[in-house]
Design a protein around this motif. Structure first.
Motif, PDB file in Angstrom:
ATOM      1  N   VAL A 151     -33.975  -4.374  13.705  1.00 13.05           N
ATOM      2  CA  VAL A 151     -34.759  -5.050  12.785  1.00 13.05           C
ATOM      3  C   VAL A 151     -36.173  -4.735  12.792  1.00 13.05           C
ATOM      4  CG1 VAL A 151     -35.397  -7.621  12.496  1.00 13.05           C
ATOM      5  CG2 VAL A 151     -33.056  -7.098  13.471  1.00 13.05           C
ATOM      6  N   ALA A 152     -36.837  -4.747  13.948  1.00 14.03           N
ATOM      7  CA  ALA A 152     -38.215  -4.127  13.906  1.00 14.03           C
ATOM      8  C   ALA A 152     -38.495  -2.812  13.257  1.00 14.03           C
ATOM      9  CB  ALA A 152     -38.864  -4.366  15.371  1.00 14.03           C
ATOM     10  N   ARG A 153     -37.433  -2.103  13.425  1.00 11.47           N
ATOM     11  CA  ARG A 153     -37.732  -0.813  12.960  1.00 11.47           C
ATOM     12  C   ARG A 153     -37.369  -0.689  11.211  1.00 11.47           C
ATOM     13  NH1 ARG A 153     -34.891   2.197  18.040  1.00 11.47           N
ATOM     14  NH2 ARG A 153     -36.385   2.533  19.319  1.00 11.47           N
ATOM     15  N   MET A 154     -36.387  -1.636  10.915  1.00 11.55           N
ATOM     16  CA  MET A 154     -36.229  -1.650   9.444  1.00 11.55           C
ATOM     17  C   MET A 154     -37.709  -2.262   8.786  1.00 11.55           C
ATOM     18  SD  MET A 154     -32.745  -2.856   8.233  1.00 11.55           S
ATOM     19  CE  MET A 154     -32.229  -4.095   9.498  1.00 11.55           C
ATOM     20  N   ILE A 155     -38.010  -3.082   9.541  1.00  9.56           N
ATOM     21  CA  ILE A 155     -39.369  -3.887   8.878  1.00  9.56           C
ATOM     22  C   ILE A 155     -40.453  -2.841   8.906  1.00  9.56           C
ATOM     23  CG2 ILE A 155     -41.060  -5.566   9.222  1.00  9.56           C
ATOM     24  CD1 ILE A 155     -39.071  -7.384  10.474  1.00  9.56           C
ATOM     25  N   MET A 156     -40.706  -2.005   9.905  1.00 11.68           N
ATOM     26  CA  MET A 156     -41.628  -0.940   9.996  1.00 11.68           C
ATOM     27  C   MET A 156     -41.458   0.023   8.852  1.00 11.68           C
ATOM     28  SD  MET A 156     -42.639  -0.387  14.110  1.00 11.68           S
ATOM     29  CE  MET A 156     -41.094  -0.118  14.489  1.00 11.68           C
ATOM     30  N   MET A 157     -40.287   0.696   8.885  1.00 10.32           N
ATOM     31  CA  MET A 157     -40.028   1.775   7.773  1.00 10.32           C
ATOM     32  C   MET A 157     -39.983   1.364   6.643  1.00 10.32           C
ATOM     33  SD  MET A 157     -39.639   4.692   9.457  1.00 10.32           S
ATOM     34  CE  MET A 157     -38.720   5.694  10.388  1.00 10.32           C
ATOM     35  N   THR A 158     -39.345   0.108   6.064  1.00  7.47           N
ATOM     36  CA  THR A 158     -39.458  -0.414   4.712  1.00  7.47           C
ATOM     37  C   THR A 158     -40.775  -0.609   4.265  1.00  7.47           C
ATOM     38  OG1 THR A 158     -37.469  -1.391   5.260  1.00  7.47           O
ATOM     39  CG2 THR A 158     -38.577  -2.255   3.330  1.00  7.47           C
ATOM     40  N   MET A 159     -41.769  -1.353   5.192  1.00  6.28           N
ATOM     41  CA  MET A 159     -43.069  -1.669   4.712  1.00  6.28           C
ATOM     42  C   MET A 159     -43.886  -0.442   4.573  1.00  6.28           C
ATOM     43  SD  MET A 159     -43.598  -5.147   6.498  1.00  6.28           S
ATOM     44  CE  MET A 159     -44.974  -5.648   5.343  1.00  6.28           C
ATOM     45  N   HIS A 160     -43.587   0.721   5.169  1.00  7.95           N
ATOM     46  CA  HIS A 160     -44.324   1.890   5.273  1.00  7.95           C
ATOM     47  C   HIS A 160     -43.934   2.748   3.661  1.00  7.95           C
ATOM     48  CE1 HIS A 160     -46.799   5.222   6.645  1.00  7.95           C
ATOM     49  NE2 HIS A 160     -45.738   6.078   6.204  1.00  7.95           N
TER      50      HIS A 160
END
Length: 954
Positions: free
Chosen positions: A516-525
């Motif tokens: 979940v956290a990694r999806m948020i980081m990657m997507t927002m980047h």
């Protein structure tokens, strides 16, 4: 309709029709908004388990609900390539079939074997998803190794490298000595084991002494073999016993090299001796101490976890130290790590440096795939520097762009993000996304989308030899791109513009950080809106609990308590269930134990229940965020619920098909709604409101319970019975009104239930819709019911509830006096208000039919009633005269028996109170309690004698 509900006869045929007709596709009509859920991609090697069934039920319920509300809805499906699991599976298959390893046939040939397996056997779980009724768009199915998604993975790696957020370095990782790869923390299974704590004496250098005059300090360790790589001994700076030794040195036994004593808070003054050996290359905590004190990292293990002949020395900045050469003593070089442990302990004992050995329980890390003990090891790996991305990702949750349900999981998310470490993304496997990096003969690295691009951008001639990195990317790296990679990124596709950000992610708490956290980081980047603002991958994260067994234990194959959702749906006989649970077990004793427990738990196997009963059970148990203890009794109960709905629908159709139901304008007849009709319409609309609010708030348990309560208790148990007097004796207008209400409420109820129970509702709706005057190809494309306040007649609802109370009162009397339901009764009423009388007069047909009464008479003021059983209905007293209803002689005998027992109890109590010894010693409260009991018994006997007198009068 068939007389019996048989889910096996209808479910698969219905699903096939839905899929062939394209009902799962987005409608393309965005007038009511768009809606998108991404399925957490199951492993391509996997099969459906109860966790999948639980989460997929929730996702399908949400998707069907939003589709029926007019949204342009997409449930995106796909599978993960599951690097380690798939490679192990194909390697075992290759060895079994040809006796070869992957190294024997080479990388390219092995990859062909993997793709061959995937294309032939990799679709098991997607077929099982169909059995659950999952309304995913199969035409958009993605695989994390498909061409388009691989392009997205490659693009992300290259851009992150260009942004200086990806680098290569030598760091400590979880190393699997069997699989020869780094693995993530999620792939490490910590098991409690009984072991030992060895206490070793480390001599002080240069004649130094401790405060108590000893020329050594004692360190304790559970891993003696790692002492060959010790770089220091740490003591707490506040520990007065050792403060004077900080900065001095120790002679490391066996290796005979000097290592420093450092002061560090990591050393616990209250734990052990207060002295801790520091091995930065083989322990994660020691690694951090080593960084703080710029200690050398001494790697003593090979990738097989055998002791090296020559230690590898790494500086604290990760560079190789070629100035120091450390040979491992010949007696230990080449030994397997646990053999080295025994040899080292023996050598310490020989040197007189073994202080003592204590028994000690400890947590030992195992690879969840290989089953071997994981070794912290310094290796060259690729990393993502995630701190800059984490800042943006935290802000998205803090400002409400992303909400967690339940909200408490925000704390878990923030705790991880506040202590985030750089992410190791490389794996030493062949199956996966190969890292797009190339090396020349000097070791210089070049990153690009292809070798041609690398050569072109760096001006490398054809005679420069380049070698691509052998490693592949962690599967969590590719799955972190799931929300946008599946929709066509890096191209700005229509799908990406339409469905991103997605609406909700349904997942378990255990992967909030890993996925979940990694999806948020990657997507927002990588994803920005038209104004350049980072896009979130989803607006809500709905966190589910775990499905546990009936005793609350986590389901696992080793415990033999795993339940297969398809067994719940189709049923399975006992012998097949035993074989399923024990067939592949290598440990005979464990297999016997599991067989015994399985036979005891499921003496007759597991009955078939159908998909809808399983889905409804999972929804009804889905209380927010809590783990669920599975309950077969509830599954049985909801299978009965399906039967109830089926049989109720048959009753409705038998009374409405080929009848004038007032559903067509051409019918032209008047309709008169009974009190029961107006009541059920109000009840239904209140249920619509309750179910809608519950689903909107992710309270699937409350939605299911509201559906159950209305369907079983209000519609089936009450309303259908209340329709019988009207259908039998009502006027034409009344009958038309009741038939209209019957068919319209059932039709709308089926739509209300459809998201949770898709198969049975579609099957019944297909028969109901023409009678109800409704058009449409499928219930899943029909409109979801909306709350209509005008249909809630508060007065009618209150009057019918009063009438129900009167009927229940009569039934209660029957139960108390054991009077057969078939025996007609006469009733008297006393204290009835004007409104009570009006309800009674207007609805005698209901009361007479459902309570089986012959007459109701009102007692005049002051008129004495015969001996009667009495019940209160509001303020009105309802009396059933008992004459002729009971066996007087038997009832007197029963009362005499009660009086005898009470008399005996009274005698004992009176005896206590007459005993001066008891009265003088017992506390006042105890004596008062005994006196109160005596008075209560006296009162009870008096009342029973009154009842006997009344019975005599009968």
């Amino acid at each position: 309709m068939d007389t019996t509900y048989n889910p096996q006869a209808l479910e698969q045929a219905l699903y096939k029709a839905w899929e062939e007709k394209g009902y799962f596709k987005p409608s393309g009509d965005s007038s009511q908004g768009n809606y998108c859920i991404m399925i957490p991609p199951p492993n391509v090697t996997g099969s459906l388990h109860m966790g999948h069934a639980f989460q997929d039920t929730i996702m399908d319920t949400l998707t069907r609900y939003q589709r029926m509300k007019g949204k342009n809805a997409l449930w995106q499906v796909g599978t993960d390539h599951a690097g380690i699991a798939t490679q192990m599976l194909v390697e075992r298959k290759l060895e079994a079939e040809s006796g070869q390893s992957r190294h024997d046939i080479g990388r390219d040939a092995f990859m062909d074997k993997v793709w061959e397996w995937k294309n032939h056997s990799g679709g098991t779980i997607t077929q099982q998803l169909r059995r659950l009724g999952a309304s995913v768009d199969w035409d958009r199915e993605r695989f994390t190794m498909d061409e388009g998604f691989s392009k997205a993975v490659q693009e992300v790696f290259v851009r992150l490298y260009q942004d200086d957020l990806i680098y290569r370095g030598k760091r400590l990782v979880n190393w699997d000595p069997k699989l020869h790869t780094a693995i993530s923390d999620l792939e490490v299974e910590n098991k409690e084991k009984n072991g030992h704590m060895w206490h070793f004496r480390y001599p002080l250098a240069d004649g130094a002494l401790t405060k108590d005059g000893k020329d050594y300090v004692v360190v304790a360790t559970t891993r003696p073999e790692t002492m060959l790589g010790d770089s220091a001994v740490a003591v707490n700076p506040n520990d007065e016993r050792y403060q004077d030794l900080i900065g001095k040195e120790i002679i490391l036994p066996i290796m005979n090299r000097r290592i420093p004593i450092v002061g560090d808070d990591y050393a616990d003054m209250e734990k052990g001796t207060g002295c801790v050996k520091i091995t930065p290359a083989h322990d994660f905590n020691d690694y951090e101490v080593g960084k703080r004190h710029s200690l050398l990292m001494v790697n003593i293990f090979t990738q097989n976890a055998d002791v090296r002949e020559q230690a590898e020395i790494i500086n604290s900045d990760g560079t190789i130290n070629n100035d120091i050469s450390l040979s491992i003593p010949e007696a230990f070089a080449g030994l397997e790590r646990f053999a080295a442990r025994k040899a080292i302990v023996a050598e310490f004992e020989h040197l007189g440096l073994l202080e003592k050995i204590d028994d000690h329980s400890l947590m030992v890390p195992y690879g969840d795939r290989s089953g071997v003990v994981i070794e912290p090891l310094l290796t060259d790996q690729w990393y993502v520097a995630v701190a800059p991305m984490a800042k943006t990702a935290k802000e998205a949750v803090a400002n409400g762009d992303i909400k967690f349900v339940p909200q408490q999981y925000e704390n878990m998310y923030n705790a991880w993000m506040n202590d985030i470490q750089d992410w190791c993304i490389s794996r030493q496997l062949w199956w996966g996304h190969r890292i797009p990096a190339w090396y020349d003969e000097s070791g210089k690295v070049y990153v690009g989308r292809s070798e041609d691009e690398v050569r072109q951008q760096n001006g490398l001639s054809a005679d420069v030899v380049l070698r691509q990195d052998d490693d592949v990317l962690d599967t969590w790296f590719s799955s972190a791109l799931w929300t946008f990679g599946t929709l066509g990124w890096p191209e700005n596709t229509d799908a990406l513009k339409t469905f991103h950000p997605t609406d909700v992610l349904v997942t378990g708490f255990d992967i909030i950080f890993f996925w979940v956290a990694r999806m948020i980081m990657m997507t927002m980047h990588f994803c920005k809106d038209d104004n350049g603002k980072p896009q979130v991958p989803f607006k809500t994260v709905y966190v589910t609990g775990l499905i546990r067994d009936e005793q609350g234990n986590k389901m696992s194959k080793s415990k033999g308590n795993v339940l297969d959702p398809l067994d719940m749906i189709d049923g399975i006989d006992l012998e097949s269930l035993v074989e399923k649970r024990t067939g592949n077990m290598m440990q005979p004793q464990l297999a016997k134990k599991i067989e015994k427990s399985t036979r005891k738990e499921f003496a007759d196997g597991i009955n078939a229940h159908g998909t809808d009963a399983l889905r409804f059970t999972l929804a009804a148990m889905a209380s927010t965020g809590r783990d669920i203890n599975w309950d077969m009794n509830r599954l049985d109960g909801y299978r009965n619920f399906c039967n109830k709905l089926w049989n109720a629908s048959r009753y409705v159709l038998m009374n409405t098909e080929e009848q004038d139901c007032g559903t067509n304008a051409s019918d032209g007849g008047d309709m008169e709604l009974s009190l029961a009709d107006r009541w059920i319409l109000g009840q239904f609309n209140q249920t619509v409101k309750s179910v809608t609010e519950s689903i909107d708030n992710y309270r699937f348990d409350m939605a299911a319970n509201a559906l159950y309560e209305f369907t079983w208790n209000q519609f089936c148990d009450w309303y259908l019975e209340l329709t019988k007097p009207v259908l039998a004796n009502g006027s034409e207008a009344q009958q038309r009104g009741t038939r209209n209400t019957l068919i319209s409420v059932l039709e709308a109820l089926l739509r209300l239930m459809h998201p949770v129970m898709p198969f049975i509702t579609e099957s019944i709706w297909d028969r109901v819709k023409p009678v109800a005057g409704v058009e449409g190809e499928s219930i899943m494309l029909a409109a979801y019911p909306q709350f209509d306040e005008t249909k809630v007649d508060e007065q009618a609802m209150a009057e019918l509830e009063w009438l129900k109370a009167a009927i229940v009162a009569v039934r209660a009397v029957r139960a108390e006096l054991n009077i057969a339901p078939s025996k007609p009764l006469n009733a008297l009423v006393r204290g009835a208000s004007d409104s009570d009388k009006a309800i009674l007069n207007a609805n005698q047909s209901f009361l007479f039919k459902l309570a089986n009464l012959e007459s109701i008479q009102e007692l005049g003021e002051g008129e004495k009633a015969p001996m009667s059983a009495a019940q209160l209905v509001g303020q009105m007293e309802l009396l059933i005269p008992m004459a002729g209803l009971i066996d007087v002689e038997a009832e007197v005998a029963r009362i005499d028996k009660q009086i005898d027992k009470l008399s005996q109890d009274m005698a004992r109590t009176q005896g206590k109170l007459n005993n001066e010894n008891f009265v003088s010693k017992a506390p006042a409260a105890v004596i008062d309690k005994e006196r109160a009991k005596l008075e209560e018994m006296q009162t009870s006997i008096a009342k029973l004698n009154e009842q006997k007198a009344e019975l005599a009068a009968l």
